[in-house]
Design a protein around this motif. Structure first.
Motif, PDB file in Angstrom:
ATOM      1  N   GLU A   9      -2.840  15.860 -23.601  1.00  0.00           N
ATOM      2  CA  GLU A   9      -3.802  16.355 -22.606  1.00  0.00           C
ATOM      3  C   GLU A   9      -4.349  15.206 -21.761  1.00  0.00           C
ATOM      4  OE1 GLU A   9      -4.424  19.523 -21.760  1.00  0.00           O
ATOM      5  OE2 GLU A   9      -2.841  19.950 -23.199  1.00  0.00           O
ATOM      6  N   LYS A  12      -1.741  14.373 -19.254  1.00  0.00           N
ATOM      7  CA  LYS A  12      -1.689  15.395 -18.203  1.00  0.00           C
ATOM      8  C   LYS A  12      -2.816  15.205 -17.202  1.00  0.00           C
ATOM      9  CE  LYS A  12       0.608  19.100 -20.765  1.00  0.00           C
ATOM     10  NZ  LYS A  12       0.473  20.441 -21.327  1.00  0.00           N
ATOM     11  N   ILE A  13      -4.014  14.877 -17.691  1.00  0.00           N
ATOM     12  CA  ILE A  13      -5.158  14.647 -16.804  1.00  0.00           C
ATOM     13  C   ILE A  13      -4.906  13.430 -15.924  1.00  0.00           C
ATOM     14  CG2 ILE A  13      -7.588  13.944 -16.762  1.00  0.00           C
ATOM     15  CD1 ILE A  13      -7.943  15.732 -19.298  1.00  0.00           C
ATOM     16  N   LEU A  15      -2.034  12.190 -15.075  1.00  0.00           N
ATOM     17  CA  LEU A  15      -0.965  12.530 -14.145  1.00  0.00           C
ATOM     18  C   LEU A  15      -1.507  13.348 -12.972  1.00  0.00           C
ATOM     19  CD1 LEU A  15       2.029  12.416 -13.485  1.00  0.00           C
ATOM     20  CD2 LEU A  15       2.359  14.403 -14.956  1.00  0.00           C
ATOM     21  N   LYS A  16      -2.381  14.304 -13.273  1.00  0.00           N
ATOM     22  CA  LYS A  16      -2.983  15.118 -12.213  1.00  0.00           C
ATOM     23  C   LYS A  16      -3.808  14.242 -11.266  1.00  0.00           C
ATOM     24  CE  LYS A  16      -5.954  19.049 -11.369  1.00  0.00           C
ATOM     25  NZ  LYS A  16      -7.361  19.263 -11.506  1.00  0.00           N
ATOM     26  N   GLU A  17      -4.598  13.320 -11.847  1.00  0.00           N
ATOM     27  CA  GLU A  17      -5.398  12.420 -11.015  1.00  0.00           C
ATOM     28  C   GLU A  17      -4.509  11.525 -10.167  1.00  0.00           C
ATOM     29  OE1 GLU A  17      -7.864  10.440 -13.883  1.00  0.00           O
ATOM     30  OE2 GLU A  17      -9.240  12.139 -14.048  1.00  0.00           O
ATOM     31  N   ARG A  19      -1.490  12.231  -9.076  1.00  0.00           N
ATOM     32  CA  ARG A  19      -0.902  13.057  -8.008  1.00  0.00           C
ATOM     33  C   ARG A  19      -1.908  13.301  -6.894  1.00  0.00           C
ATOM     34  NH1 ARG A  19       2.176  17.057 -12.140  1.00  0.00           N
ATOM     35  NH2 ARG A  19       4.148  15.936 -12.205  1.00  0.00           N
ATOM     36  N   GLU A  20      -3.172  13.531  -7.267  1.00  0.00           N
ATOM     37  CA  GLU A  20      -4.214  13.735  -6.260  1.00  0.00           C
ATOM     38  C   GLU A  20      -4.413  12.466  -5.434  1.00  0.00           C
ATOM     39  OE1 GLU A  20      -7.519  15.027  -8.619  1.00  0.00           O
ATOM     40  OE2 GLU A  20      -6.771  17.078  -8.783  1.00  0.00           O
TER      41      GLU A  20
END
Length: 47
Positions: A9, A12-13, A15-17, A19-20
């Motif tokens: 998790e 994933k967080i 990775l999301k940051e 990408r943003e």
């Protein structure tokens, strides 16, 4: 096992940051490219 899931998790967080952040940087790059194009066009006119 719970520790492994928590680690997933976190990744994933992150990775999301990431990408943003990439989206923000791509937007800034597009703005700068437009600005450069405008300046190049202005230089051509002046030449």
């Amino acid at each position: 096992m719970l520790g492994k899931l928590f680690g997933v998790e976190e990744v994933k967080i992150e990775l999301k940051e990431a990408r943003e952040e990439i989206q923000v940087l791509e937007h800034k790059l597009q703005i700068k490219e437009k600005s450069i194009k405008q300046l190049e066009d202005a230089v051509r006119i002046l030449e």
